[in-house]
Write a protein that holds these residues in place. Structure first.
Motif, PDB file in Angstrom:
ATOM      1  N   ALA A 134      29.875 -10.017 -22.938  1.00  0.00           N
ATOM      2  CA  ALA A 134      30.577 -10.504 -24.104  1.00  0.00           C
ATOM      3  C   ALA A 134      31.978 -11.195 -23.714  1.00  0.00           C
ATOM      4  O   ALA A 134      32.574 -11.006 -22.778  1.00  0.00           O
ATOM      5  N   ILE A 135      32.440 -11.788 -24.723  1.00  0.00           N
ATOM      6  CA  ILE A 135      33.601 -12.405 -24.484  1.00  0.00           C
ATOM      7  C   ILE A 135      34.808 -11.337 -24.489  1.00  0.00           C
ATOM      8  O   ILE A 135      35.540 -11.043 -25.885  1.00  0.00           O
ATOM      9  N   ALA A 136      35.138 -10.587 -23.646  1.00  0.00           N
ATOM     10  CA  ALA A 136      35.989  -9.383 -23.557  1.00  0.00           C
ATOM     11  C   ALA A 136      37.357  -9.987 -23.408  1.00  0.00           C
ATOM     12  O   ALA A 136      38.140  -9.039 -23.619  1.00  0.00           O
ATOM     13  N   ASN A 137      37.836 -11.046 -23.314  1.00  0.00           N
ATOM     14  CA  ASN A 137      39.050 -11.671 -23.071  1.00  0.00           C
ATOM     15  C   ASN A 137      39.031 -12.882 -24.405  1.00  0.00           C
ATOM     16  O   ASN A 137      38.959 -14.111 -23.944  1.00  0.00           O
ATOM     17  N   PRO A 138      39.078 -12.337 -25.441  1.00  0.00           N
ATOM     18  CA  PRO A 138      39.108 -13.222 -26.609  1.00  0.00           C
ATOM     19  C   PRO A 138      40.198 -14.511 -26.713  1.00  0.00           C
ATOM     20  O   PRO A 138      39.929 -15.465 -27.132  1.00  0.00           O
ATOM     21  N   ASP A 139      41.390 -14.055 -26.399  1.00  0.00           N
ATOM     22  CA  ASP A 139      42.391 -14.949 -26.322  1.00  0.00           C
ATOM     23  C   ASP A 139      41.883 -16.228 -25.296  1.00  0.00           C
ATOM     24  O   ASP A 139      42.378 -17.387 -25.586  1.00  0.00           O
ATOM     25  N   GLU A 140      41.504 -15.886 -24.229  1.00  0.00           N
ATOM     26  CA  GLU A 140      41.156 -17.231 -23.437  1.00  0.00           C
ATOM     27  C   GLU A 140      39.628 -17.369 -23.380  1.00  0.00           C
ATOM     28  O   GLU A 140      39.137 -18.497 -22.737  1.00  0.00           O
ATOM     29  N   GLY A 141      38.945 -16.863 -24.430  1.00  0.00           N
ATOM     30  CA  GLY A 141      37.510 -17.005 -24.563  1.00  0.00           C
ATOM     31  C   GLY A 141      36.701 -16.968 -23.311  1.00  0.00           C
ATOM     32  O   GLY A 141      35.698 -17.805 -23.069  1.00  0.00           O
ATOM     33  N   ARG A 142      36.912 -15.913 -22.516  1.00  0.00           N
ATOM     34  CA  ARG A 142      36.243 -15.780 -21.313  1.00  0.00           C
ATOM     35  C   ARG A 142      35.577 -14.335 -21.155  1.00  0.00           C
ATOM     36  O   ARG A 142      35.987 -13.591 -21.844  1.00  0.00           O
ATOM     37  N   MET A 143      34.419 -14.287 -20.426  1.00  0.00           N
ATOM     38  CA  MET A 143      33.738 -13.035 -19.908  1.00  0.00           C
ATOM     39  C   MET A 143      34.558 -12.460 -18.899  1.00  0.00           C
ATOM     40  O   MET A 143      35.372 -13.161 -18.511  1.00  0.00           O
ATOM     41  N   VAL A 144      34.133 -11.226 -18.835  1.00  0.00           N
ATOM     42  CA  VAL A 144      35.250 -10.410 -17.803  1.00  0.00           C
ATOM     43  C   VAL A 144      33.979  -9.937 -16.867  1.00  0.00           C
ATOM     44  O   VAL A 144      33.467  -8.966 -17.302  1.00  0.00           O
ATOM     45  N   GLY A 145      34.061 -10.252 -15.607  1.00  0.00           N
ATOM     46  CA  GLY A 145      32.880 -10.078 -14.883  1.00  0.00           C
ATOM     47  C   GLY A 145      33.001  -9.477 -13.596  1.00  0.00           C
ATOM     48  O   GLY A 145      32.139  -9.525 -12.668  1.00  0.00           O
ATOM     49  N   HIS A 146      34.442  -8.527 -13.224  1.00  0.00           N
ATOM     50  CA  HIS A 146      34.343  -8.315 -11.987  1.00  0.00           C
ATOM     51  C   HIS A 146      33.508  -7.158 -11.560  1.00  0.00           C
ATOM     52  O   HIS A 146      33.125  -6.848 -10.292  1.00  0.00           O
ATOM     53  N   TYR A 147      32.783  -6.262 -12.534  1.00  0.00           N
ATOM     54  CA  TYR A 147      31.821  -5.380 -12.289  1.00  0.00           C
ATOM     55  C   TYR A 147      30.572  -6.023 -11.464  1.00  0.00           C
ATOM     56  O   TYR A 147      29.938  -5.375 -10.887  1.00  0.00           O
ATOM     57  N   TRP A 148      30.405  -7.326 -12.138  1.00  0.00           N
ATOM     58  CA  TRP A 148      29.121  -7.819 -11.387  1.00  0.00           C
ATOM     59  C   TRP A 148      29.134  -8.120  -9.898  1.00  0.00           C
ATOM     60  O   TRP A 148      28.272  -8.568  -9.272  1.00  0.00           O
ATOM     61  N   LEU A 149      30.370  -8.462  -9.361  1.00  0.00           N
ATOM     62  CA  LEU A 149      30.712  -8.832  -8.057  1.00  0.00           C
ATOM     63  C   LEU A 149      29.857  -7.700  -7.238  1.00  0.00           C
ATOM     64  O   LEU A 149      29.670  -7.948  -6.174  1.00  0.00           O
ATOM     65  N   ARG A 150      29.947  -6.373  -7.480  1.00  0.00           N
ATOM     66  CA  ARG A 150      29.354  -5.318  -6.586  1.00  0.00           C
ATOM     67  C   ARG A 150      28.078  -4.945  -7.224  1.00  0.00           C
ATOM     68  O   ARG A 150      27.420  -4.182  -6.502  1.00  0.00           O
ATOM     69  N   SER A 151      27.797  -5.665  -8.224  1.00  0.00           N
ATOM     70  CA  SER A 151      26.505  -5.251  -8.888  1.00  0.00           C
ATOM     71  C   SER A 151      25.740  -6.786  -9.304  1.00  0.00           C
ATOM     72  O   SER A 151      25.669  -6.508 -10.585  1.00  0.00           O
ATOM     73  N   PRO A 152      25.387  -7.488  -8.588  1.00  0.00           N
ATOM     74  CA  PRO A 152      25.133  -8.817  -9.035  1.00  0.00           C
ATOM     75  C   PRO A 152      23.959  -8.766 -10.113  1.00  0.00           C
ATOM     76  O   PRO A 152      23.851  -9.676 -10.799  1.00  0.00           O
ATOM     77  N   HIS A 153      22.999  -7.794  -9.821  1.00  0.00           N
ATOM     78  CA  HIS A 153      21.843  -8.006 -10.683  1.00  0.00           C
ATOM     79  C   HIS A 153      22.424  -7.436 -12.015  1.00  0.00           C
ATOM     80  O   HIS A 153      21.592  -7.821 -13.111  1.00  0.00           O
ATOM     81  N   LEU A 154      23.519  -7.176 -12.550  1.00  0.00           N
ATOM     82  CA  LEU A 154      23.973  -6.847 -13.621  1.00  0.00           C
ATOM     83  C   LEU A 154      24.649  -8.026 -14.353  1.00  0.00           C
ATOM     84  O   LEU A 154      24.756  -8.200 -15.532  1.00  0.00           O
ATOM     85  N   ALA A 155      24.795  -8.997 -13.511  1.00  0.00           N
ATOM     86  CA  ALA A 155      25.223 -10.440 -14.156  1.00  0.00           C
ATOM     87  C   ALA A 155      24.484 -10.841 -15.305  1.00  0.00           C
ATOM     88  O   ALA A 155      23.277 -10.735 -15.025  1.00  0.00           O
ATOM     89  N   PRO A 156      25.047 -11.365 -16.394  1.00  0.00           N
ATOM     90  CA  PRO A 156      24.273 -11.505 -17.614  1.00  0.00           C
ATOM     91  C   PRO A 156      23.192 -12.788 -17.523  1.00  0.00           C
ATOM     92  O   PRO A 156      22.172 -12.953 -18.009  1.00  0.00           O
ATOM     93  N   THR A 157      23.363 -13.760 -16.568  1.00  0.00           N
ATOM     94  CA  THR A 157      22.314 -14.787 -16.329  1.00  0.00           C
ATOM     95  C   THR A 157      22.087 -14.811 -14.628  1.00  0.00           C
ATOM     96  O   THR A 157      22.707 -14.409 -13.576  1.00  0.00           O
ATOM     97  N   SER A 158      20.732 -15.559 -14.490  1.00  0.00           N
ATOM     98  CA  SER A 158      20.361 -15.506 -13.041  1.00  0.00           C
ATOM     99  C   SER A 158      21.260 -16.429 -12.234  1.00  0.00           C
ATOM    100  O   SER A 158      21.580 -16.396 -11.366  1.00  0.00           O
ATOM    101  N   PHE A 159      21.985 -17.438 -13.013  1.00  0.00           N
ATOM    102  CA  PHE A 159      22.843 -18.438 -12.392  1.00  0.00           C
ATOM    103  C   PHE A 159      24.036 -17.619 -11.976  1.00  0.00           C
ATOM    104  O   PHE A 159      24.607 -18.027 -10.480  1.00  0.00           O
ATOM    105  N   LEU A 160      24.709 -16.864 -12.686  1.00  0.00           N
ATOM    106  CA  LEU A 160      25.790 -15.912 -12.162  1.00  0.00           C
ATOM    107  C   LEU A 160      25.374 -14.967 -11.026  1.00  0.00           C
ATOM    108  O   LEU A 160      26.085 -15.100 -10.139  1.00  0.00           O
ATOM    109  N   LYS A 161      24.373 -14.640 -10.945  1.00  0.00           N
ATOM    110  CA  LYS A 161      23.820 -13.761 -10.002  1.00  0.00           C
ATOM    111  C   LYS A 161      23.517 -14.406  -8.638  1.00  0.00           C
ATOM    112  O   LYS A 161      24.217 -13.986  -7.521  1.00  0.00           O
ATOM    113  N   THR A 162      23.012 -15.587  -8.916  1.00  0.00           N
ATOM    114  CA  THR A 162      22.906 -16.258  -7.580  1.00  0.00           C
ATOM    115  C   THR A 162      24.250 -16.991  -6.951  1.00  0.00           C
ATOM    116  O   THR A 162      24.417 -16.617  -5.847  1.00  0.00           O
TER     117      THR A 162
END
Ligand SMILES: O=P(O)(O)OC[C@H]1O[C@](O)(CO)[C@@H](O)[C@@H]1O
Length: 622
Positions: A134-162
């Motif tokens: 989700a766009i959890a940082n609405p003011d900057e229109g950004r996703m917030v993905g630091h949790y994916w850095l240690r669990s890449p399989h949770l990243a919302p797209t395969s591109f991000l996981k890669t």
């Protein structure tokens, strides 16, 4: 090397969600000068004030005063038996991480927990959405993905996981090549890199500093130093300390935006030192930054040794598990995959929606209770372990830049925050714990306890039955008890040892606690609009300084030279309203021999007359 994927069990969603986070209704501070403690009920409370209803809002969105209905004063639980039962009931343990969280010395009641439950469930849902993209940082229109850095399989797209997997592999390969001497500096007698000079500020420095202090071995393959400011004397000191080893120094320039002035200045100063030493900076420079930033483009055009990406969806203060933290750590011989495992295990524990079993939620509960959900009390972080000294400084940015916000997600002015400070125990016992025990009651403490005193086989008894570490333990327990006896609340986080795994877990614990707390008080934890005001004002001061210099230059080129009063400088600059700032600019230039004083002194601004030592004709007519 082992893969870290598969550590966490939640399944990834491949579709980014674009809807904003669900918001909890916040219990807000009324505008009276004292904070309100909403929902404080039950038998184990200290001074409590309750709010009968949400404070009403005025037209401009500020909160109106006057909703406190009753006040009651009850002490914290002191009966040893009841306290023991409370300790047992609330003690959290993460078996695999060897981590305990004791919240028994915070006085929340069962009723308070029950009342907060719906808000926690909303916060858990918001966190679930965040992890799904989700766009959890609405003011900057950004996703917030630091949790994916240690669990890449949770990243919302395969591109991000890669992207995450590839970056980790590249970081490991590069670090191995540097440590083994495969990648080496061009003109060092050692034939390999021996030092790291990290240039970065805020989130691009604090994590690497904390981790280096906590985990670097006594004789790391590369030693690390930091330039984290635009203080020329500080920069000179770091470069002087390197001495001839500058030739074997890998300079890592870290900036997510790639345009932070302090970091740019550090880079320019270091590049000058390289030129003066006859060294080729590009052969020793590494950049960690967002693709196509100014820094990235500079590094690419100049052909630096390597460039590593920082992702748009990772904030500076949560970037320790990205290349920002992982590369310097790996170069120091720290097991970064273990750090990631520790963080992933902690994240997994923090995904439960059962409050009692969720350590980050327990922390958020305690923060809310202790600080009335409005930051009315400060968080004093006391690690009883020298290597964790910088944890409080690291948390200061993580917590205060995340939670210190003027407006909530609905646009109400709330001036939220939670002040963090602390150094280490028991050293602070001899500094400020006197005030904590007896003075102004405006804080709660977090003790960080490490059970293992020394590596096995190294301990000895300095008096019969007592080791040096026993003293440290005794000091922690004694301080905890003494504070509690005087109604000062505390949390204790205990780990077995300071290892890459536990440090990763601690970072993850606090990242998640901040996110949950932000949901409880309905703010965006992932932007930092307030920092921009100071940056903008600094830019205006430097622009004014350029005008002052031009005016003084013109006066100094006259025959004879015409020293100017401050009024005259301000008038020529067309900035009479900035005369005080002009005085400060001239005092700073005079102290650095860049302006000369013809009459008076800086302490008497009215009598001051200044000019420049040299006339720059080119600037005047050019
Ligand atoms: O990594 P950058 O873009 O140089 O920013 C450094 C720091 O400056 C801030 O943007 C504001 O102080 C922090 O959030 C950030 O960690």
């Amino acid at each position: 090397m082992a893969s870290i994927s598969g550590i966490c069990s939640s399944s990834p969603s491949l579709k980014p969600r674009l809807k904003p986070l669900p918001r909890a209704t916040s219990l807000r501070r009324d505008s009276a000068s004292f904070p309100i403690r909403p929902h404080r009920i039950g038998p184990v409370c200290s001074v409590a004030r309750e709010v009968s209803a949400e404070p009403s809002k005025s037209d401009d969105g500020t909160l109106e005063k006057g909703t406190a209905t009753k006040t009651k004063k009850i002490g914290l639980e002191k009966d040893p038996r009841a306290l023991w039962l409370r300790y047992v009931e609330w003690l959290y343990q993460h078996k695999e991480l060897g981590l305990f969280l004791d919240v028994s010395r915070v006085g929340f009641s069962d009723e308070f927990v029950a009342e907060m439950e719906p808000r926690f469930q909303a916060a858990f849902r918001a966190m679930e959405e965040l992890e799904k993209g989700a766009i959890a940082n609405p003011d900057e229109g950004r996703m917030v993905g630091h949790y994916w850095l240690r669990s890449p399989h949770l990243a919302p797209t395969s591109f991000l996981k890669t992207q995450i997997d590839t970056t980790l592999d590249v970081v490991c390969d590069f670090a191995d090549a540097v440590v083994s001497g495969k990648i080496k500096p061009p003109s060092s007698p050692e034939g390999r890199f021996t030092q790291i000079l990290s240039v970065g500020i805020g989130g691009s420095a604090l994590g690497p500093q904390f981790v280096a202090e906590a985990l670097a071995p006594d004789n790391p393959p590369l030693k690390i130093r930091f330039i984290d400011n635009t203080d020329p004397a500080g920069i000179d000191h770091q470069i002087a300390q390197l001495g001839p080893e500058l030739a074997s120094t890998l300079v890592i320039v870290i900036s997510k935006s790639g345009g932070t002035p302090e970091t740019r200045n550090g880079l320019l100063e270091v590049q000058k030192a390289f030129r003066e030493a006859g060294l080729d900076f590009a052969k020793q420079g590494v950049a960690i930054t967002q693709e196509n930033s100014l820094l990235d483009n500079t590094a690419r055009i100049e052909g630096w040794v390597a460039r590593f990406p920082m992702f748009d969806w990772v904030g500076g203060r949560t970037s320790e598990m990205s290349a920002v933290g992982l590369l310097p750590a790996a170069l120091q011989g720290i097991n970064i995959r273990e750090m990631l495992v520790g963080a992933a295990l902690m994240d997994e524990a923090n995904r439960t929606t059962v409050l009692k079993n969720n350590p980050a939620a327990l922390l958020a509960l305690c923060w809310y209770w202790a600080s009335d959900g409005v930051g009315s009390k400060d968080m004093v972080v006391l690690p009883y372990k020298d290597s964790l000294l910088l944890f409080s400084r690291y948390l200061q940015q993580l917590v205060m830049e995340s939670l210190g916000k003027e407006f909530d997600l609905d646009g109400n002015r709330v001036n939220q925050g939670l002040t963090v400070y602390g150094n280490k125990g028991s050293t602070d016992q001899h500094a400020y714990i006197q005030q904590l025990r007896e003075g102004v009651h405006n804080f709660f403490v977090t003790f960080i306890e490490v059970l293992r005193d020394r590596p096995p086989g190294h301990d000895w008894e300095l008096e019969p039955g007592v080791t040096c570490g026993d003293y440290l333990f005794g000091m922690l327990q004694g301080t905890r008890s003494a504070l509690y006896a005087n109604n000062r609340e505390s949390i204790t986080v205990t780990v077995q040892e300071v290892t890459p795994r536990t440090v990763g877990a601690l970072i993850a614990l606090y990242e998640r606690a901040v996110g949950i707390y932000a949901s409880l008080v309905n703010i965006n934890a992932y932007h930092q609009p307030g920092v921009e005001a100071g940056k903008k004002a600094a830019g205006e001061v430097l622009a004014l300084q350029k005008r002052v210099l031009a005016v003084l230059n013109e006066a100094s080129c006259k025959e004879p030279v015409e020293p100017l009063t401050l009024e005259e400088v301000a008038e020529h600059c067309h900035a009479p309203e900035d005369i005080e700032m002009i005085h400060k600019i001239i005092a700073h230039m005079a102290a650095n021999d860049r302006a000369l004083i013809a009459e008076g002194s800086c302490g008497s601004p009215r009598s001051l007359k200044v000019f420049l030592g040299e006339c720059n004709v080119d600037e005047l007519y050019g």
